[in-house]
Design a protein around this motif. Sequence first.
Motif, PDB file in Angstrom:
ATOM      1  N   ILE A   2       3.147   8.460 -14.135  1.00  0.00           N
ATOM      2  CA  ILE A   2       4.583   8.419 -13.838  1.00  0.00           C
ATOM      3  C   ILE A   2       5.282   7.484 -14.817  1.00  0.00           C
ATOM      4  O   ILE A   2       6.337   7.824 -15.372  1.00  0.00           O
ATOM      5  CB  ILE A   2       4.825   7.989 -12.377  1.00  0.00           C
ATOM      6  CG1 ILE A   2       4.396   9.104 -11.425  1.00  0.00           C
ATOM      7  CG2 ILE A   2       6.292   7.604 -12.148  1.00  0.00           C
ATOM      8  CD1 ILE A   2       4.288   8.672  -9.972  1.00  0.00           C
ATOM      9  N   ALA A   3       4.716   6.315 -15.033  1.00  0.00           N
ATOM     10  CA  ALA A   3       5.333   5.342 -15.940  1.00  0.00           C
ATOM     11  C   ALA A   3       5.434   5.882 -17.359  1.00  0.00           C
ATOM     12  O   ALA A   3       6.483   5.744 -18.013  1.00  0.00           O
ATOM     13  CB  ALA A   3       4.544   4.032 -15.919  1.00  0.00           C
ATOM     14  N   ILE A   4       4.379   6.502 -17.845  1.00  0.00           N
ATOM     15  CA  ILE A   4       4.395   7.049 -19.203  1.00  0.00           C
ATOM     16  C   ILE A   4       5.440   8.146 -19.329  1.00  0.00           C
ATOM     17  O   ILE A   4       6.237   8.153 -20.274  1.00  0.00           O
ATOM     18  CB  ILE A   4       2.995   7.569 -19.601  1.00  0.00           C
ATOM     19  CG1 ILE A   4       2.035   6.397 -19.790  1.00  0.00           C
ATOM     20  CG2 ILE A   4       3.065   8.427 -20.862  1.00  0.00           C
ATOM     21  CD1 ILE A   4       0.578   6.805 -19.952  1.00  0.00           C
ATOM     22  N   GLU A   5       5.455   9.083 -18.369  1.00  0.00           N
ATOM     23  CA  GLU A   5       6.423  10.177 -18.475  1.00  0.00           C
ATOM     24  C   GLU A   5       7.851   9.679 -18.284  1.00  0.00           C
ATOM     25  O   GLU A   5       8.770  10.162 -18.941  1.00  0.00           O
ATOM     26  CB  GLU A   5       6.108  11.304 -17.492  1.00  0.00           C
ATOM     27  CG  GLU A   5       7.003  12.501 -17.747  1.00  0.00           C
ATOM     28  CD  GLU A   5       6.513  13.804 -17.166  1.00  0.00           C
ATOM     29  OE1 GLU A   5       7.311  14.752 -17.146  1.00  0.00           O
ATOM     30  OE2 GLU A   5       5.342  13.878 -16.742  1.00  0.00           O
ATOM     31  N   ALA A   6       8.055   8.710 -17.402  1.00  0.00           N
ATOM     32  CA  ALA A   6       9.398   8.148 -17.213  1.00  0.00           C
ATOM     33  C   ALA A   6       9.870   7.480 -18.495  1.00  0.00           C
ATOM     34  O   ALA A   6      11.035   7.616 -18.887  1.00  0.00           O
ATOM     35  CB  ALA A   6       9.400   7.153 -16.058  1.00  0.00           C
ATOM     36  N   PHE A   7       8.973   6.786 -19.172  1.00  0.00           N
ATOM     37  CA  PHE A   7       9.311   6.137 -20.433  1.00  0.00           C
ATOM     38  C   PHE A   7       9.604   7.166 -21.511  1.00  0.00           C
ATOM     39  O   PHE A   7      10.550   7.020 -22.282  1.00  0.00           O
ATOM     40  CB  PHE A   7       8.172   5.211 -20.876  1.00  0.00           C
ATOM     41  CG  PHE A   7       8.426   4.544 -22.185  1.00  0.00           C
ATOM     42  CD1 PHE A   7       9.304   3.473 -22.272  1.00  0.00           C
ATOM     43  CD2 PHE A   7       7.786   4.980 -23.340  1.00  0.00           C
ATOM     44  CE1 PHE A   7       9.550   2.858 -23.492  1.00  0.00           C
ATOM     45  CE2 PHE A   7       8.019   4.374 -24.556  1.00  0.00           C
ATOM     46  CZ  PHE A   7       8.906   3.308 -24.644  1.00  0.00           C
ATOM     47  N   MET A   8       8.807   8.228 -21.548  1.00  0.00           N
ATOM     48  CA  MET A   8       8.955   9.255 -22.587  1.00  0.00           C
ATOM     49  C   MET A   8      10.185  10.132 -22.357  1.00  0.00           C
ATOM     50  O   MET A   8      10.893  10.459 -23.296  1.00  0.00           O
ATOM     51  CB  MET A   8       7.700  10.136 -22.641  1.00  0.00           C
ATOM     52  CG  MET A   8       6.425   9.383 -22.925  1.00  0.00           C
ATOM     53  SD  MET A   8       6.286   8.823 -24.610  1.00  0.00           S
ATOM     54  CE  MET A   8       5.773  10.301 -25.407  1.00  0.00           C
ATOM     55  N   SER A   9      10.442  10.526 -21.102  1.00  0.00           N
ATOM     56  CA  SER A   9      11.545  11.452 -20.834  1.00  0.00           C
ATOM     57  C   SER A   9      12.813  10.718 -20.429  1.00  0.00           C
ATOM     58  O   SER A   9      13.905  11.150 -20.759  1.00  0.00           O
ATOM     59  CB  SER A   9      11.158  12.454 -19.748  1.00  0.00           C
ATOM     60  OG  SER A   9      11.064  11.810 -18.495  1.00  0.00           O
ATOM     61  N   GLY A  10      12.649   9.654 -19.650  1.00  0.00           N
ATOM     62  CA  GLY A  10      13.791   8.837 -19.265  1.00  0.00           C
ATOM     63  C   GLY A  10      14.723   9.421 -18.233  1.00  0.00           C
ATOM     64  O   GLY A  10      15.323   8.687 -17.478  1.00  0.00           O
ATOM     65  N   ALA A  11      14.863  10.720 -18.162  1.00  0.00           N
ATOM     66  CA  ALA A  11      15.895  11.307 -17.318  1.00  0.00           C
ATOM     67  C   ALA A  11      15.373  11.960 -16.043  1.00  0.00           C
ATOM     68  O   ALA A  11      16.152  12.376 -15.211  1.00  0.00           O
ATOM     69  CB  ALA A  11      16.678  12.336 -18.123  1.00  0.00           C
ATOM     70  N   MET A  12      14.070  12.073 -15.892  1.00  0.00           N
ATOM     71  CA  MET A  12      13.521  12.776 -14.741  1.00  0.00           C
ATOM     72  C   MET A  12      13.590  11.914 -13.485  1.00  0.00           C
ATOM     73  O   MET A  12      13.231  10.743 -13.525  1.00  0.00           O
ATOM     74  CB  MET A  12      12.072  13.172 -15.014  1.00  0.00           C
ATOM     75  CG  MET A  12      11.790  14.622 -14.726  1.00  0.00           C
ATOM     76  SD  MET A  12      10.068  15.017 -15.031  1.00  0.00           S
ATOM     77  CE  MET A  12      10.260  15.999 -16.484  1.00  0.00           C
ATOM     78  N   PRO A  13      14.042  12.477 -12.365  1.00  0.00           N
ATOM     79  CA  PRO A  13      14.073  11.696 -11.115  1.00  0.00           C
ATOM     80  C   PRO A  13      12.661  11.271 -10.690  1.00  0.00           C
ATOM     81  O   PRO A  13      11.688  12.007 -10.890  1.00  0.00           O
ATOM     82  CB  PRO A  13      14.667  12.671 -10.099  1.00  0.00           C
ATOM     83  CG  PRO A  13      15.349  13.720 -10.906  1.00  0.00           C
ATOM     84  CD  PRO A  13      14.621  13.804 -12.207  1.00  0.00           C
ATOM     85  N   LEU A  14      12.564  10.105 -10.081  1.00  0.00           N
ATOM     86  CA  LEU A  14      11.272   9.554  -9.669  1.00  0.00           C
ATOM     87  C   LEU A  14      10.526  10.477  -8.712  1.00  0.00           C
ATOM     88  O   LEU A  14       9.314  10.656  -8.827  1.00  0.00           O
ATOM     89  CB  LEU A  14      11.463   8.178  -9.025  1.00  0.00           C
ATOM     90  CG  LEU A  14      10.189   7.468  -8.601  1.00  0.00           C
ATOM     91  CD1 LEU A  14       9.255   7.247  -9.783  1.00  0.00           C
ATOM     92  CD2 LEU A  14      10.510   6.150  -7.927  1.00  0.00           C
ATOM     93  N   VAL A  15      11.239  11.125  -7.795  1.00  0.00           N
ATOM     94  CA  VAL A  15      10.572  11.999  -6.824  1.00  0.00           C
ATOM     95  C   VAL A  15       9.932  13.202  -7.525  1.00  0.00           C
ATOM     96  O   VAL A  15       8.862  13.669  -7.121  1.00  0.00           O
ATOM     97  CB  VAL A  15      11.526  12.434  -5.688  1.00  0.00           C
ATOM     98  CG1 VAL A  15      12.582  13.403  -6.179  1.00  0.00           C
ATOM     99  CG2 VAL A  15      10.744  13.017  -4.525  1.00  0.00           C
TER     100      VAL A  15
END
Length: 153
Positions: free
Chosen positions: A19-32
């Motif tokens: 989750i952390a890697i993809e959140a960092f890479m994409s930035g815009a995806m909701p956490l859920v």
Amino acid sequence: MLYYAIVFLLMLALPAVSIAIEAFMSGAMPLVVLLAKWFVFWAVGMRLFLAGVRQIAQPKYTAQVILGLKSDEVLLVVRELGFANLSMGLLGLATLAVPGWQLAAALAGGIFYGLAGINHALQPHRNRLENVAMVSDLLASAVLLGLCILALV
């Protein structure tokens, strides 16, 4: 000790890192959305796939070490449980290629983990490994069924 590490990695550490890697890479995806993607992949996909492989190849481990059952008569049933775990695990793994299957995998995994956790809880003489299985199953069920409910509202 290895069992504890595998459960920790597949249920907490690897989903969190993914989750952390993809959140960092994409930035815009909701956490859920990220939670659904990676928890289904790791907790349903990889954990049940690996459990299935082990139950098919070494049913005595699940029967004797985790469940405390000494009779060889249960090995056939444990191996069939392995087929079910392998099947659900493959569904969870496939959700990376077919994201539309995430909700189905979350529902199937959530129901399975919930029922398995309740079944463990009803056993009066659980060992430490079965207690870990019980707690992790119930937590996985809560997360997965919670994701299903969120998807419906």
